[in-house]
Write a protein that holds these residues in place. Structure first.
Motif, PDB file in Angstrom:
ATOM      1  N   UNK A  86      -8.566  -8.842   5.067  1.00  0.00           N
ATOM      2  CA  UNK A  86      -9.470  -9.102   3.597  1.00  0.00           C
ATOM      3  C   UNK A  86     -10.102 -10.675   3.872  1.00  0.00           C
ATOM      4  N   UNK A  89      -6.109 -12.614   2.644  1.00  0.00           N
ATOM      5  CA  UNK A  89      -5.583 -10.568   2.177  1.00  0.00           C
ATOM      6  C   UNK A  89      -4.103 -11.001   1.212  1.00  0.00           C
ATOM      7  N   UNK A  90      -3.647  -9.718   1.290  1.00  0.00           N
ATOM      8  CA  UNK A  90      -2.459 -10.045   0.121  1.00  0.00           C
ATOM      9  C   UNK A  90      -0.995  -9.996   0.109  1.00  0.00           C
ATOM     10  N   UNK A  91       0.110 -10.899  -0.253  1.00  0.00           N
ATOM     11  CA  UNK A  91       1.086 -10.523  -0.225  1.00  0.00           C
ATOM     12  C   UNK A  91       2.112  -9.247  -0.941  1.00  0.00           C
ATOM     13  N   UNK A 145       2.925 -11.727   4.686  1.00  0.00           N
ATOM     14  CA  UNK A 145       1.427 -12.289   4.477  1.00  0.00           C
ATOM     15  C   UNK A 145       2.207 -13.689   3.134  1.00  0.00           C
TER      16      UNK A 145
END
Ligand SMILES: Nc1ncnc2c1ncn2[C@@H]1O[C@H](COP(=O)(O)OP(=O)(O)OP(=O)(O)O)[C@@H](O)[C@H]1O
Ligand SMILES: [Mg+2]
Lengths: 255, 481
Positions: A86, A89-91, A145
């Motif tokens: 991504x 990037x997603x937490x 993340x």
């Protein structure tokens, strides 16, 4: 034989057409780079390939490993071997990177009729891949993340790619925000994973990553279309002259 | 986008997994509440005169009260005359061991994955099972009594240890405390009693599984735990209830007393029947739980995972009376469909250098409403009182609600009270990230929710934590489109 074949893809988001007829074919073993100005639709293309549902495909076809990609759910695309690193990037608070990756690895194994990995084998593979992308153990026990620096997030994406060993890896600006060492490590990771069965599609704004990973083809995406394709020299030319020399021409013909 | 939302909602709409009814002969007294019913309950339990008097006093007081309406919950008027106040499985004979327990009951526990036999054999957990209102099986009693720990049903304690019960029952939650506490004091049928003598660290988790079974039978549990100086006990309370169409009232009272340097850890997994998808049925759960850190340096810690009940009204609290005492409250409340939860805690700082910590995680899905209500009070004498509160809400879908009602009353200038609150939605971004890695949406939601609840789950004893995680996952399960 193509691994990925994109034919005349049009896609909307919230009623607005973003992709306006994309054609692209990738063979196993190839490295393709997509460049293009901000907002031209690069991430949208990556999202469409990965199956993000808010992007509506209105026209066109995509086949991936002889399957109709557009008919597969996002998770099945992943399990078939499509990986997206991504851009952002997603937490996920409270979910450790290790547990997250373990879930991902085992889901993929299940899909392919394999037993889940036991902790010992999983750990062994993790150690190997950790060394490959020079990522720190302590990072992997933290929530995925969450509070990672920009560079750590990108490195973690590459680590996940290493763990999942995808057939096709799409890297959306994985080189952005990396310091020189990290860039080399990430590029190294990509190169080590790359083999004649696997393909890579990198989305980037910079020539410097391409110096490390040597693309076979470079494409310029502009305003929802691939307006120019070439070899790695095209990337050099773009770096030198900017996009204007291509986009001006396109805009002129469009008028 | 629309589809996406629906699949997320689908993922959290579920059927109650534990909805089965055990067919056991029950000994039921007629519906309704009056002095005679209370006498009958007391008589059936063969109680001493003082207990009956206590009940009658509570009943007289209850009659003067009005049902409270301040909580953020809505439910039809409860007809207290339409409830059966006592139901006991008919004892076929005196039970000496598990082998003599009704096999159907055992198989019920088997279905729940909490077979006593397994529990005893594998985990070494002492289990005192409360089925409806009468204790059926008690284990590990001898082992416990060797070190002086008393762990029995409250009915038994009234018979065997009247001086302890008289001394402590109602000392933390007086019968006059509130409407539901008064009702419980009048009609309580059973519950647990634990007494940990001075200096003893209870070597095993004490555990009770509760289960509501008889139709219309209100369940009025009464639990009392006393930890003498320098003792320690960890107590687990867990429950599931079978599928029922009519609302069932549950009004429990739990009292904890921690003397000097004593520590009590009380963990709950609550999974009463929550009602169906339309909000029909389900348990009304009105609970008064309170502990007092009586002696200096004592500690009480509440941990709860609340997934069940149509209505939850529950505020496990700690009175920090001794100096240097610690109170903790860790909570996960998950509501789905039409469930309503109004839950939180009260930390009452009276002693010097007292500390409290509140971590409340609310998760709402479907059409549910989830409220945190908490009070932190530092009295004039509570020099250097410290509180840290954190309330996080997670919304799954857009038809549910999360609310936070923190009350702070500080009368001492040296006290420091910190409060943090967040509300977030399960992001489509998070869900997509998981799916892109090959994790299906249902599992992704479970992963995200368990991550959100982790800080609280970590407080649970190991086996319980695993059970609670499963429960959370089950509560969210459903077909995904
Ligand atoms: N979810 C969305 N809602 C509305 N507009 C969107 C959405 N996603 C993308 N767009 C729009 O589509 C266009 C293409 O966006 P995209 O992210 O694909 O560009 P990009 O080429 O990746 O740009 P960059 O180089 O800045 O990353 C932009 O105009 C963007 O604003
Ligand atoms: Mg982009």
């Amino acid at each position: 034989m193509y691994m990925l074949s994109i034919k005349n893809i049009h896609a909307n988001v919230e009623g607005k057409e973003i992709l306006k007829g994309i054609n692209l074919e990738i063979k196993p073993g190839e490295v393709h780079a997509i460049m293009g100005p901000n907002g031209s639709g690069k991430s949208t293309l990556a999202s469409v390939l990965a199956g993000r549902e808010e992007y509506e495909v209105t026209e066109g076809e995509v086949s991936f490993l002889n399957k109709n990609l557009l008919e597969l759910s996002p998770e099945d695309r992943a399990r078939e071997g499509l990986f997206l690193a991504f851009q952002y990037p997603v937490e996920i608070p409270g979910v450790s990177t290790t547990n997250f990756i373990k879930a991902a690895v085992n889901e993929k194994r299940k899909y392919h009729g394999l037993e889940p990995l036991d902790s010992v084998s999983f750990l062994k593979i993790m150690k190997e891949k950790m060394a490959l992308v020079e990522i720190d153990q302590s990072l992997l026990s933290r929530s995925i993340n969450e509070g990672f620096s920009g560079g750590e997030k990108k490195r973690n994406e590459i680590f996940q790619m290493a763990m999942l060993e995808p057939k096709l890896a799409i890297l959306d600006e994985t080189d952005s925000g990396l310091d020189i060492d990290a860039l080399r490590i990430v590029a190294n990771g990509i190169n080590k994973l790359h083999n004649p069965e696997r393909a890579v599609l990198v989305i980037t704004h910079y020539q410097r990553l391409l110096e490390y990973i040597q693309p076979d083809f470079v494409h310029v995406l502009y305003n929802g279309r691939i307006v120019k394709s070439g070899t790695k020299e095209l990337a050099l030319e773009l770096e030198e002259k900017g996009y204007d020399f291509i986009t001006d021409e396109v805009d002129l013909t469009a008028e | 986008m629309k589809d996406k939302q629906d699949s997320l909602e689908q993922a959290v709409l579920n059927d109650y997994k534990y909805g089965f009814v055990t067919d056991i002969d029950t000994d039921v007294i007629p519906k309704g509440l009056n002095e005679d019913v209370i006498r009958l309950i007391s008589h059936k339990k063969n109680e001493p005169e003082w207990m009956l008097e206590w009940r009658l006093k509570a009943y007289a007081y209850w009659l003067t009260l009005e049902e409270p309406t301040w909580a953020n919950i809505k439910y039809p008027v409860i007809d207290y005359q339409d409830i059966i106040y006592y139901a006991a499985p008919k004892p076929k004979k005196q039970l000496n061991s598990l082998d003599e327990v009704d096999p159907e009951l055992l198989s019920t526990f088997e279905k729940l994955g909490i077979s006593l036999v397994e529990q005893k054999r594998l985990t070494g957990v002492a289990v005192d099972v409360v089925m409806d209102s009468v204790s059926i099986a008690t284990s590990f009693k001898e082992q416990l009594s060797e070190i002086g720990v008393i762990f029995c049903s409250i009915s038994e304690a009234i018979q065997q240890h009247p001086e302890l019960v008289k001394k402590y029952m109602g000392s933390v939650v007086p019968m006059t405390d509130n409407y539901f506490a008064a009702l419980n004091s009048a009609v309580f049928t059973d519950g647990s009693f634990c007494f940990i003598p001075k200096g003893v660290r209870c070597p095993m988790e004490l555990s009770t599984y509760f289960r509501i079974n008889t139709e219309n039978a209100g369940q009025f549990e009464r639990t009392l735990i006393v930890a003498e100086d320098e003792s320690y006990v960890s107590y687990l309370e867990g429950c599931t209830a079978p599928m029922r169409d009519e609302n069932q009232l549950h009004a429990a009272v739990v009292e904890l007393l921690a003397m000097e340097k004593a520590e009590i850890k009380y963990s709950t997994v609550q999974n009463w029947y929550p009602g169906d998808k339309e909000g029909k049925g389900g348990i009304y759960n009105f609970v008064t739980k309170r502990g007092i850190c009586k002696g200096d340096y004592s500690k009480i810690s509440w941990t709860q995972v609340e997934t069940g009940s149509a209505i939850t009204w529950k505020y496990p609290s700690v009175i920090l009376k001794g100096d240097h005492t610690i109170g903790e409250f860790y909570s996960v409340a998950f509501t789905n469909n039409h469930q309503q939860a109004d839950t939180g805690t009260k930390m009452i700082h009276l002693g010097k250098n007292t500390r409290s910590r509140i971590v409340a995680k609310g998760i709402s899905a479907g059409f549910s409403q989830n409220s945190y209500r908490g009070l932190v009070r530092a009295s004039k004498h509570a020099t250097n009182a410290r509180n840290y509160s954190q309330c996080d809400s997670l919304l799954l879908g857009d038809k549910c609600g999360a609310h936070t009602f923190p009350y702070i009353e500080v009368k001492n200038k040296t006290a420091i009270v910190e409060h943090e609150a967040t509300t977030s939605k399960i992001g489509e971004d998070q869900l997509f990230y998981c799916r892109q890695r090959g994790i299906d949406p249902e599992e992704a939601v479970a992963l995200i929710v368990n991550g959100f609840a982790k800080e609280v789950m970590n407080q649970l004893p190991m086996e319980f934590a695993i059970e609670a995680q499963k429960l959370l996952a089950i509560s969210m399960e459903g077909s995904v489109g």
